[in-house]
Design a protein around this motif. Structure first.
Motif, mmCIF file in Angstrom:
data_model
loop_
_atom_site.group_PDB
_atom_site.id
_atom_site.type_symbol
_atom_site.label_atom_id
_atom_site.label_comp_id
_atom_site.label_asym_id
_atom_site.label_seq_id
_atom_site.Cartn_x
_atom_site.Cartn_y
_atom_site.Cartn_z
ATOM 1 N N ARG A 153 0.746 -1.047 -0.050
ATOM 2 C CA ARG A 153 0.124 0.105 -0.141
ATOM 3 C C ARG A 153 0.954 1.500 -0.189
ATOM 4 N NH1 ARG A 153 -5.111 -1.268 4.210
ATOM 5 N NH2 ARG A 153 -6.096 -2.665 3.054
ATOM 6 N N ALA A 154 2.045 1.256 0.521
ATOM 7 C CA ALA A 154 2.678 2.335 0.814
ATOM 8 C C ALA A 154 3.485 2.857 -0.547
ATOM 9 C CB ALA A 154 3.994 2.176 1.819
ATOM 10 N N VAL A 155 3.789 1.719 -0.991
ATOM 11 C CA VAL A 155 4.379 1.999 -2.511
ATOM 12 C C VAL A 155 3.218 2.360 -3.449
ATOM 13 C CG1 VAL A 155 5.247 0.945 -4.891
ATOM 14 C CG2 VAL A 155 6.101 0.111 -2.369
ATOM 15 N N ILE A 156 2.145 1.962 -3.338
ATOM 16 C CA ILE A 156 0.852 2.623 -4.226
ATOM 17 C C ILE A 156 0.672 3.918 -4.057
ATOM 18 C CG2 ILE A 156 -1.362 2.120 -4.831
ATOM 19 C CD1 ILE A 156 -1.063 -0.779 -4.800
ATOM 20 N N GLU A 157 0.488 4.313 -2.632
ATOM 21 C CA GLU A 157 0.265 5.614 -2.144
ATOM 22 C C GLU A 157 1.343 6.577 -2.662
ATOM 23 O OE1 GLU A 157 -0.010 5.294 1.855
ATOM 24 O OE2 GLU A 157 -2.138 4.060 1.847
ATOM 25 N N ALA A 158 2.572 6.254 -2.677
ATOM 26 C CA ALA A 158 3.844 7.278 -2.872
ATOM 27 C C ALA A 158 3.605 7.279 -4.555
ATOM 28 C CB ALA A 158 5.040 6.645 -2.398
ATOM 29 N N ASN A 159 3.265 6.444 -5.262
ATOM 30 C CA ASN A 159 3.142 6.509 -6.874
ATOM 31 C C ASN A 159 1.922 6.696 -7.526
ATOM 32 O OD1 ASN A 159 6.282 5.581 -7.605
ATOM 33 N ND2 ASN A 159 5.630 4.623 -5.912
ATOM 34 N N ALA A 160 0.936 7.100 -6.782
ATOM 35 C CA ALA A 160 -0.516 7.060 -7.302
ATOM 36 C C ALA A 160 -0.474 7.862 -8.435
ATOM 37 C CB ALA A 160 -1.526 7.488 -6.324
ATOM 38 N N SER A 161 0.002 9.100 -8.370
ATOM 39 C CA SER A 161 0.107 10.014 -9.589
ATOM 40 C C SER A 161 0.686 9.495 -10.819
ATOM 41 C CB SER A 161 0.679 11.272 -9.222
ATOM 42 O OG SER A 161 1.967 11.072 -8.866
ATOM 43 N N GLU A 162 1.495 8.424 -10.755
ATOM 44 C CA GLU A 162 2.236 7.846 -11.946
ATOM 45 C C GLU A 162 1.116 6.985 -12.713
ATOM 46 O OE1 GLU A 162 5.077 8.939 -12.704
ATOM 47 O OE2 GLU A 162 5.360 9.975 -10.659
ATOM 48 N N SER A 163 1.785 6.557 -13.988
ATOM 49 C CA SER A 163 1.269 5.555 -14.944
ATOM 50 C C SER A 163 0.999 4.150 -14.218
ATOM 51 C CB SER A 163 1.801 5.640 -16.015
ATOM 52 O OG SER A 163 3.032 4.879 -16.105
ATOM 53 N N GLU A 183 2.033 1.465 -15.372
ATOM 54 C CA GLU A 183 3.257 0.759 -15.642
ATOM 55 C C GLU A 183 4.403 1.006 -14.772
ATOM 56 O OE1 GLU A 183 6.183 -1.779 -16.608
ATOM 57 O OE2 GLU A 183 4.243 -2.084 -17.398
ATOM 58 N N ALA A 184 4.269 2.541 -14.366
ATOM 59 C CA ALA A 184 5.249 3.163 -13.228
ATOM 60 C C ALA A 184 5.178 2.537 -12.035
ATOM 61 C CB ALA A 184 5.127 4.576 -13.335
ATOM 62 N N ILE A 185 3.578 2.383 -11.650
ATOM 63 C CA ILE A 185 3.390 1.851 -10.364
ATOM 64 C C ILE A 185 3.837 0.485 -10.333
ATOM 65 C CG2 ILE A 185 1.305 1.197 -8.813
ATOM 66 C CD1 ILE A 185 -0.197 3.657 -9.944
ATOM 67 N N SER A 186 3.565 -0.310 -11.355
ATOM 68 C CA SER A 186 4.112 -1.902 -11.361
ATOM 69 C C SER A 186 5.557 -1.829 -11.236
ATOM 70 C CB SER A 186 3.713 -2.567 -12.788
ATOM 71 O OG SER A 186 4.286 -3.787 -13.034
ATOM 72 N N SER A 187 6.242 -1.070 -11.822
ATOM 73 C CA SER A 187 7.640 -0.820 -11.714
ATOM 74 C C SER A 187 8.215 -0.543 -10.282
ATOM 75 C CB SER A 187 8.442 -0.054 -12.758
ATOM 76 O OG SER A 187 9.762 0.035 -12.745
ATOM 77 N N ALA A 188 7.437 0.322 -9.760
ATOM 78 C CA ALA A 188 7.825 0.763 -8.306
ATOM 79 C C ALA A 188 7.655 -0.395 -7.449
ATOM 80 C CB ALA A 188 6.988 1.704 -7.856
ATOM 81 N N LEU A 189 6.574 -1.366 -7.553
ATOM 82 C CA LEU A 189 6.291 -2.577 -6.825
ATOM 83 C C LEU A 189 7.338 -3.371 -6.933
ATOM 84 C CD1 LEU A 189 2.364 -3.095 -7.189
ATOM 85 C CD2 LEU A 189 3.632 -2.702 -4.997
ATOM 86 N N ARG A 190 7.645 -3.898 -8.023
ATOM 87 C CA ARG A 190 8.723 -4.623 -8.455
ATOM 88 C C ARG A 190 10.117 -4.133 -7.953
ATOM 89 N NH1 ARG A 190 6.517 -4.349 -13.750
ATOM 90 N NH2 ARG A 190 8.599 -3.548 -14.527
ATOM 91 N N SER A 191 10.401 -2.893 -8.084
ATOM 92 C CA SER A 191 11.750 -2.463 -7.552
ATOM 93 C C SER A 191 11.830 -2.526 -5.741
ATOM 94 C CB SER A 191 11.994 -1.184 -7.777
ATOM 95 O OG SER A 191 11.993 -0.850 -9.180
ATOM 96 N N ALA A 192 10.414 -2.430 -5.347
ATOM 97 C CA ALA A 192 10.555 -2.515 -3.976
ATOM 98 C C ALA A 192 10.563 -3.889 -3.383
ATOM 99 C CB ALA A 192 9.206 -1.678 -3.353
ATOM 100 N N LEU A 193 9.896 -4.753 -4.194
ATOM 101 C CA LEU A 193 10.042 -6.168 -3.873
ATOM 102 C C LEU A 193 11.568 -6.694 -3.982
ATOM 103 C CD1 LEU A 193 8.422 -8.746 -3.075
ATOM 104 C CD2 LEU A 193 8.110 -9.005 -5.464
ATOM 105 N N ASP A 194 12.033 -6.277 -5.034
ATOM 106 C CA ASP A 194 13.571 -6.800 -5.081
ATOM 107 C C ASP A 194 14.323 -6.388 -4.017
ATOM 108 O OD1 ASP A 194 12.775 -8.115 -7.598
ATOM 109 O OD2 ASP A 194 13.327 -6.490 -8.918
ATOM 110 N N THR A 251 2.391 -12.482 -8.974
ATOM 111 C CA THR A 251 1.789 -11.997 -10.223
ATOM 112 C C THR A 251 0.727 -11.019 -9.313
ATOM 113 O OG1 THR A 251 1.524 -14.223 -11.050
ATOM 114 C CG2 THR A 251 -0.109 -12.678 -11.763
ATOM 115 N N PHE A 252 0.550 -9.891 -10.309
ATOM 116 C CA PHE A 252 -0.198 -8.845 -9.934
ATOM 117 C C PHE A 252 -0.710 -7.928 -11.212
ATOM 118 C CE2 PHE A 252 3.902 -7.118 -9.046
ATOM 119 C CZ PHE A 252 3.881 -5.921 -9.948
ATOM 120 N N VAL A 253 -1.954 -7.365 -11.302
ATOM 121 C CA VAL A 253 -2.279 -6.380 -12.179
ATOM 122 C C VAL A 253 -2.458 -4.965 -11.300
ATOM 123 C CG1 VAL A 253 -4.099 -6.038 -14.070
ATOM 124 C CG2 VAL A 253 -3.163 -8.191 -13.635
ATOM 125 N N VAL A 254 -1.928 -3.948 -12.126
ATOM 126 C CA VAL A 254 -2.402 -2.654 -11.711
ATOM 127 C C VAL A 254 -3.300 -1.760 -12.671
ATOM 128 C CG1 VAL A 254 -1.442 -0.325 -10.955
ATOM 129 C CG2 VAL A 254 -0.105 -2.403 -10.485
#
Length: 669
Positions: A625-635, A637-648, A661-664
């Protein structure tokens, strides 16, 4: 620089010159190193046996935890209704049959009501039993027929006191003062004996007891999965520990859990035997020798012990069980030193004398033998070059000693295995390519929506699945997203995933609702798998023109929606049970008027928030949730990329244990 010589020259020189000295030196070294060799051999044999036994205990008991988790899902979903124990008669036998090695499943309520299914040792069919308001103080017991059905009348009625049963006591004690959290920390009961209603068939078992809570966080009962321990003794009896070695599993008080030598673990009075009072004489002597090490908790490791005046190598080590608490077992593995040495010392003396006498003759024989030895080696070199160039079909035939013949067979077997592994690798690569091709090759273009999907498998193939569907009959102009998670990983999970995808796609444009689509898919999977495998699935339909989100779930968590305008997350309810278990299950569709410009919707499998880092800490939903809140203004794909980077960044070097697996979906307005 010393030139490299051919083996035709090196072998004769190396054999002839040192042979006389080596013969004498080997005898001397053999005498000096025999003790170290015996200790090393004992360590290897005992250590390997201990490791195998430990893994077997973990496997044998682990099925109780898996079955308990599955049963708890059915309780939470209302499939197993704790208020109506008689309704369990349909599902409980099917759940019990799904887990090999499980002796029984039971549930006891705080009002004394109880239901169970169990199979006694030697019985051909399991027994179903129930105690509720209709039975009074008695338990009605039914012998299930070959189809798993109950008769109209019970086969037996016996008195039964739930509150005195060890499994109920263990679960009830775990519930007191521990909520919340007790549900996630079940405990093992003490080992206890159970028998048929007529008192025959005594055997030892242990229960995995889980407290169950109802409305208002009130403790309502105990869910129990039972494991019979005779299987551990059967496994220990198959281990070869020298010629006369032993393996015993005991508790810290010495009570025997399992033994490699046939013997009764219960005395004539029904009480459990301590290892130093065992029925078998050798087991009893071993137990007396290591009694202090068992109870002290500090006696782990390999040590040389005196057992009835004979030297034994004994290892006492704790048994680790990865689930629940309450088990404190010790594994004893022992082998007499005479099993390891045998005639070694006498052979060493004879070899030393024979070596000295034969040293002169060995020089002459060594010259001839060197030539004889080099021929297979040169042939082996030529064959190795051919294999290195890709020739895996030409067999190798080495003449000479039997070792060479054995080496030739081993190399031929290695070639065959290498060919099989290459074919298997190619098949896995093909399966991976096929499965990747089943996933969407890109996000769909839907007016008013921005979409991004991602899937990473922890193996070559996996059981996670997402897709975008055309459902013009349900909501023209909207976007339907399907997310699935098959139990397990690998080829079997991938096949079930592909089957579910085919069923969903073939029916998507004909179904009148998301619930009907789940109903059809569930019925087809039950018929295909016989109810032995299941998967979770979430269907979400987003209609940006009407601002409506519709969803239906089969055991998968609901969608997550973040509204940046209010800075809050919208909560949804729960769905039905997983697909593939009950053909008659009917699912519900929910409609939520919550879609507004800027909203972000996330569909994800539990591999996302349950991913562990190197110290065992989960990623958790709060970080998602924190990643999505911080990137909610982005596209999207950018939100998906931020989630993957945070997970890695969270997991680091740790390899994923589950598919992610996830869909944004972002409402673009």
């Amino acid at each position: 620089m010393m030139p490299r010589l051919s083996v035709r020259v090196l072998v004769p020189v190396m054999v002839v010159v040192p042979v006389a000295g080596v013969a004498a030196a080997l005898g001397w070294i053999g005498v000096r190193s025999s003790r170290d060799s015996v200790e090393d051999l004992a360590s290897r044999i005992v250590g390997q046996i201990g490791a195998r036994a430990g893994r077997q205990v973990e496997t044998h008991l682990g099925v109780a935890g898996t079955a308990s988790d599955a049963a708890m899902v059915l309780v939470e979903d209302g499939v197993l209704d704790i208020g109506d124990l008689r309704s369990w008669a349909g599902m409980l036998p099917r759940l019990w049959r799904a887990f090999d090695g499980l002796s029984g499943i039971a549930f006891g309520r705080t009002d004394g009501g109880v239901v169970w299914i169990a199979q006694y040792p030697g019985d051909a069919a399991p027994e179903f039993a129930i105690k509720d308001d209709a039975t009074g103080e008695l338990v009605e017991q039914f012998d299930l027929d070959e189809y798993g059905q109950l008769g109209t009348e019970p086969d037996r009625r016996v008195a039964y006191d739930l509150f005195s049963r060890p499994w109920y006591i263990a679960g009830a004690e775990g519930a007191i003062g521990n909520f919340p959290g007790s549900r996630y920390e079940p405990s093992w009961s003490p080992i206890y004996s159970w028998s048929r209603p007529d008192g025959t068939g005594d055997t030892l078992g242990v229960s995995y007891a889980r407290p169950v809570y109802g409305a208002g966080k009130a403790f309502v009962g105990v869910l129990d999965t039972e494991i019979e321990l005779v299987g551990l003794s059967s496994f220990l009896s198959t281990l070869r520990i020298g010629e006369t070695g032993l393996a015993v599993i005991v508790e810290r008080d010495g009570g025997m859990v399992a033994a490699s030598r046939p013997q009764g673990l219960l005395g004539s009075d029904g009480a459990r035997r301590a290892v130093w009072a065992a029925e078998d004489e050798r087991t009893r002597a071993l137990g007396a020798a290591v009694q202090r090490r068992i109870g002290s908790g500090n006696g782990a490791g390999l040590a040389r012990s005196d057992v009835r005046g004979e030297a034994w190598w004994v290892q006492v080590s704790p048994v680790r069980v990865g689930i629940g608490g309450g088990l404190d077992w010790v594994l004893i593995v022992a082998v007499p030193e005479s099993d390891l040495t045998g005639g070694v010392r006498a052979t060493q003396r004879r070899a030393l004398h024979a070596g000295m006498a034969a040293s002169g003759l060995a020089v002459l024989i060594g010259m001839l033998g060197a030539v004889w030895l080099t021929r297979p080696i040169l042939k082996l070199r030529r064959h190795a070059h051919a294999v290195g160039e890709g020739d895996l079909d030409t067999p190798l035939s080495l003449g000479g000693a039997s070792e060479y013949a054995e080496l030739g067979r081993a190399i031929n077997a290695m070639q065959a295995g290498l060919k099989d592994r290459m074919r298997l690798r190619q098949s896995l690569e093909l399966a991976m390519d096929v499965q990747q091709a089943l996933l969407p090759d890109g996000p769909p273009r839907v007016e008013g929506l921005d979409v991004a999907g991602h899937s990473t498998y922890c193996d070559e193939t996996g059981g996670d699945y997402y897709d975008y569907l055309e459902v013009t009959e349900i909501a023209p102009g909207g976007l339907a997203v399907v997310l699935g998670d098959v139990m397990g990983h690998g080829i079997a999970a991938a096949l079930l995933m592909a089957t579910a995808r085919g069923v969903i796609r073939s029916r998507a444009d004909e179904a009148g609702s998301l619930a009907e689509l789940l109903d059809h898919t569930n019925a087809q999977l039950v018929r295909d798998t016989g109810g032995r495998r299941f998967m979770t699935m979430l269907l979400v339909l987003l209609d940006p023109r009407r601002g409506v989100l519709r969803w239906a779930s089969a055991g998968q968590g609901p969608p997550m929606l973040y509204d940046p305008g209010t800075g809050s997350w919208v909560g949804f309810g729960q769905g039905g049970m997983p697909l593939g278990l009950v053909e008659e299950e009917r699912y519900e569709e929910h409609a939520e008027p919550v879609l507004r410009p800027g909203c972000v919707v996330l569909l994800g499998t539990d591999g996302l928030w349950e991913a562990h880092n190197e110290v065992g800490e989960q990623f958790e939903i709060e970080r998602v949730r924190a990643v999505i809140e911080a990137n909610a203004s982005e596209s999207a794909e950018a939100i998906s990329s931020a989630l993957r980077s945070a997970l890695d960044a969270h997991c680091g070097a740790r390899r994923p244990e589950d598919d992610v697996t996830f869909v944004v979906v972002k409402v673009s307005g």
